[in-house]
Design an enzyme around this catalytic site. Structure first.
Site, PDB file in Angstrom:
ATOM      1  N   ASP A 130      38.443  59.143 -25.976  1.00 55.10           N
ATOM      2  CA  ASP A 130      37.562  60.311 -26.015  1.00 55.10           C
ATOM      3  C   ASP A 130      36.385  60.277 -25.051  1.00 55.10           C
ATOM      4  O   ASP A 130      36.121  61.237 -24.342  1.00 55.10           O
ATOM      5  CB  ASP A 130      36.968  60.470 -27.417  1.00 55.10           C
TER       6      ASP A 130
ATOM      7  N   GLU B 131      38.201  49.196 -36.358  1.00 62.23           N
ATOM      8  CA  GLU B 131      38.621  50.308 -35.505  1.00 62.23           C
ATOM      9  C   GLU B 131      38.613  49.896 -34.031  1.00 62.23           C
ATOM     10  O   GLU B 131      39.553  50.173 -33.282  1.00 62.23           O
ATOM     11  CB  GLU B 131      37.673  51.486 -35.740  1.00 62.23           C
TER      12      GLU B 131
END
Length: 536
Positions: free
Chosen positions: A218, A460
């Site tokens: 992103d 993550e």
């Protein structure tokens, strides 16, 4: 992956959401190298890793799919589910099949696979952008958005055919009994056609992404140049709820976030059509995964008794174009091509033409083409040298390969995709190194991934130098891909063995039957019904 837009903890909180020392930003000495491992050493406590990974995947299973994180990402994400299926096939091939079937049941009639499939049981304020932002059932009607489920309108990298093939190999008997591949094949073929036809914005054959979230990385510095031309949305027109869960120093800037929202809203307001883009980039990782999945789709086609020559030929042609369009021989890395660079005379917004310019930044996206079979030997050798060199430090100071160039002024070890290491990109690099015979480097990377995954509680993402976990813990693809590498260390990396307790307990057969009906229904406008499906 649209990881920049989380809101309040929606279902139940993870054990922890942040960890590690403050980020090292700006000038200063690099940390010392981490203690060396013996090359090819087996992972520490593989049985414990399997059980811990299984617990994560059980906890995040919803009954038909797996959420990335119960608290932070309470819906189904596209490429997450592909990676999750690759890992969970070692625990329950049935559940891995259902994972992909659930996702593809939400495919649009034009062939696109949306990057989020929303769970209607989750409150709207549990995540942003929420279904009422995307408005898929109304704004996406002309593009064939499904009416029975709400989704986003953008896509994510096409890992799905590769995942489907690996899931099939985990239990071919079950796969054939459930007609898993015959039902998925037309949808996977339609998905690839969408990318090759609707997203060939440069006219050379590669697929372009029209939003940074589509590429999955992103907040990469690779997008800074292309995004600089996008005016941000008005600050008070949306709420930056992602800051509820992270320090502003670890998240995108307000300016970048406003640009993400403006791009997504503009695409929505244009009916999710194929013109008028303010952002159009040919990305090496996205296209490399498309090529790898074309090869996998060829295997699926052959498994179904049909000729696969056209698929292999297409994959080889895309490989040539990938090298011609995106390879930087002087830099020893693939680069992104900004199709809108240069203004109207070079394409301009909504009319990309075939020009544009290569982006200067080096991201891990430029190393991912190692997963492509048939890549020229010289290109492979240069990529391995670049990965091991000072920009990425594979086998050097970095525990895992970072998401961005360690020497770039834009590098940050904790800010999303601007430096942290991610388990999915390192899994892809390990696979690519092994594919091209760099076994020693692949073994060392695999061992580092397994060690770091366990030590970080399947975080993550992690600081590439220290391995300190960041973001959510118990993250599904981190657990799934560590499990896959652990199984590969014990046996066949594609088939795997029965390892540990099955996740299939509690999977209801009526779920599978319902999904089978969704995937096999005959829709004249459906993604599996157009004439292209007969030409695979």
């Amino acid at each position: 992956m649209d990881r920049t837009t989380t809101t309040r903890a929606a279902i139940r909180p993870p054990a922890a959401t942040t960890a590690g020392p403050s980020a090292r930003r700006g000038a200063g000495p690099l940390p010392p190298p981490h203690p060396p491992r013996t090359t090819g050493a087996p992972p520490a406590a593989p049985a414990a890793l399997r059980e811990r990974a299984a617990r994560v995947l059980r906890a995040n299973w919803t009954g038909a799919s797996t959420v990335p994180s119960r608290a932070l990402y309470p819906h189904q994400w596209s490429w997450d589910s592909a990676f999750i299926a690759i890992g969970s096939r070692h625990l329950s091939p049935l559940r891995a099949q259902l994972e992909l079937e659930t996702l593809l049941a939400a495919q649009w009639a034009d062939g696109r696979v949306p990057h989020i499939v929303f769970n209607p049981a989750v409150p709207l304020d549990a995540y942003f952008p929420s279904p009422d932002f995307w408005r898929s059932t109304t704004a996406g009607r002309a593009a064939g958005a499904p009416q029975a489920v709400q989704t986003s309108g953008i896509v994510q990298p096409p890992v799905h055919a590769l995942a489907a093939w690996l899931v099939h190999l985990a239990d071919p008997g079950l796969s054939r009994a459930r007609s898993f591949l015959p039902r998925l094949h037309p949808r996977l073929a339609a998905w690839h056609r969408y990318l090759l036809h609707h997203r060939d914005l440069g006219g050379a054959g590669l697929a372009a992404v029209v939003h940074p979230w589509e590429q999955g990385m992103d907040n990469s510095p690779c997008w800074d140049g292309p995004l600089s031309r996008v005016p941000p949305a008005r600050p008070h027109s949306y709420r930056r709820a992602d800051l509820d869960h992270g320090s502003p120093q670890d998240r995108p800037t307000d300016l970048d976030y406003g640009r993400y929202v403006r791009l997504a809203a503009g695409y929505r307001d244009g009916g999710y059509g194929d013109t008028g883009f303010r952002f159009a980039v040919e990305d090496p990782a996205f296209n490399a995964l498309l090529i790898a999945s074309e090869h996998a789709l060829a295997r699926i086609t052959r498994e179904l008794g049909a000729p696969a020559t056209a698929r292999h030929d297409r994959a080889e042609r895309l490989t040539r174009v990938l090298v011609e369009r995106l390879w930087d021989g002087a830099g020893g890395i693939f680069r992104c091509r900004d199709l809108l660079a240069g203004g109207p005379e070079r394409g301009g917004a909504g009319s990309t033409g075939g020009g544009g310019a290569l982006v200067d930044e080096r991201g891990v996206t430029g190393l991912i083409p190692l997963v492509v079979p048939g890549l020229p030997r010289g290109v492979v050798d240069d990529l391995v040298r670049t990965a091991r060199g000072p920009h990425f430090e594979l086998g050097g100071r970095a525990r895992l390969v970072p998401s961005h160039d360690l020497l770039s002024p834009a590098f940050d070890p904790r800010r999303y995709w601007r430096g942290p290491a991610w388990f999915n990109t390192n899994w892809l690099l390990e696979r690519g190194l092994r594919l091209h015979g760099a076994r020693e480097h692949a073994d060392a990377l695999r061992a580092a991934v397994l060690d770091t995954a366990v030590a970080s509680d399947f975080a993550e993402y992690v600081d590439p130098y220290t391995g300190d976990g960041c973001g959510a813990r118990g993250f599904s693809w981190s657990a799934a891909l560590a499990l896959d590498l652990g199984v590969a260390a014990e046996g066949d990396p594609d088939v795997g063995r029965d390892v540990g307790k099955s996740l299939s307990t509690g999977v209801r057969e009526n779920v599978g039957k319902s999904l089978s009906r969704d995937l096999s229904r005959d829709e004249t406008a459906g993604p599996g019904s157009d004439e292209g499906a007969r030409n695979d």
